[in-house]
Motif scaffolding. Structure first.
Motif: not given
Length: 202
Positions: A47-48, A59-61, A42-43
């Motif tokens: 939720c990523l 990294t997360a899209d 969670a950022v």
């Protein structure tokens, strides 16, 4: 599922703008410890999914829908972010049930510091006001908090020194956006009561 207990204050390292999405690289040595491709983090309450990881970063899209509904689109290199890994089965539910599905954004309106705590007033979107109740739970930028007072278009929260020191809520200023996730139980109750009403009308 998350609990709204922030584990780490991370940082945005890079932002890549794609045609209909964004790719973020974030620094978080604690939350990336033991991370795997496909894990959730969670950022700021969103939720990523972890795409790549290594050297304390991941990294997360973020797709267009998430950018539209949350404040993640305003993140830039150097921005601090709240990070939390999902709750492990059998773990303690220290906050409340948090899905990481942001319902909308609010805006910091006022900060009223006291000797040992701080009262923060947050603007509340009209479509979320019915889910927020005094002394109920709400997630603000991924932090599980108790509502102190609520009106049609704002609510207040009290922040203890630990929250001020270890989350982004200690540095957010009036005018800054925050992600809001209301208590999911309230949404399910509303849905069920609506279904019962329609059934009774038949």
């Amino acid at each position: 599922m998350f609990t709204g207990i922030v584990e780490e204050l991370g940082e945005v390292v890079a932002v890549e703008q794609l045609e209909d999405a964004s790719r973020f690289r974030l620094r978080g040595p604690l939350v990336t410890e033991g991370a795997q491709h496909g894990d959730s983090i969670a950022v700021n309450g969103v939720c990523l999914t972890v795409v790549e990881f290594g050297d304390g970063e991941f990294t997360a899209d973020v797709m267009a829908e998430t950018l539209k509904r949350s404040s993640l689109g305003a993140l830039d290199v150097g921005t601090r972010v709240n990070l939390e890994r999902p709750m492990a089965v059998g773990g303690r539910l220290g906050g409340h049930i948090v899905q990481g599905h942001v319902d909308g954004t609010g805006t910091i309106l006022e900060r009223s510091p006291s000797e040992h705590w701080e009262l923060v007033k947050v603007g509340l979107p009209a479509h979320l006001s019915r889910y927020v109740v005094e002394k109920g739970s709400i997630t603000v930028d991924g932090v599980s908090l108790t509502v102190v007072e609520v009106a049609d278009d704002w609510f207040t929260i009290s922040l203890i020194p630990t929250t001020l020191d270890l989350t982004t809520l200690g540095i957010k200023q009036p005018g800054d956006p925050v992600n809001l996730e209301v208590d999911v139980i309230a949404k399910y109750v509303e849905r069920l009561l609506g279904a019962d009403a329609k059934e009774n009308e038949k």
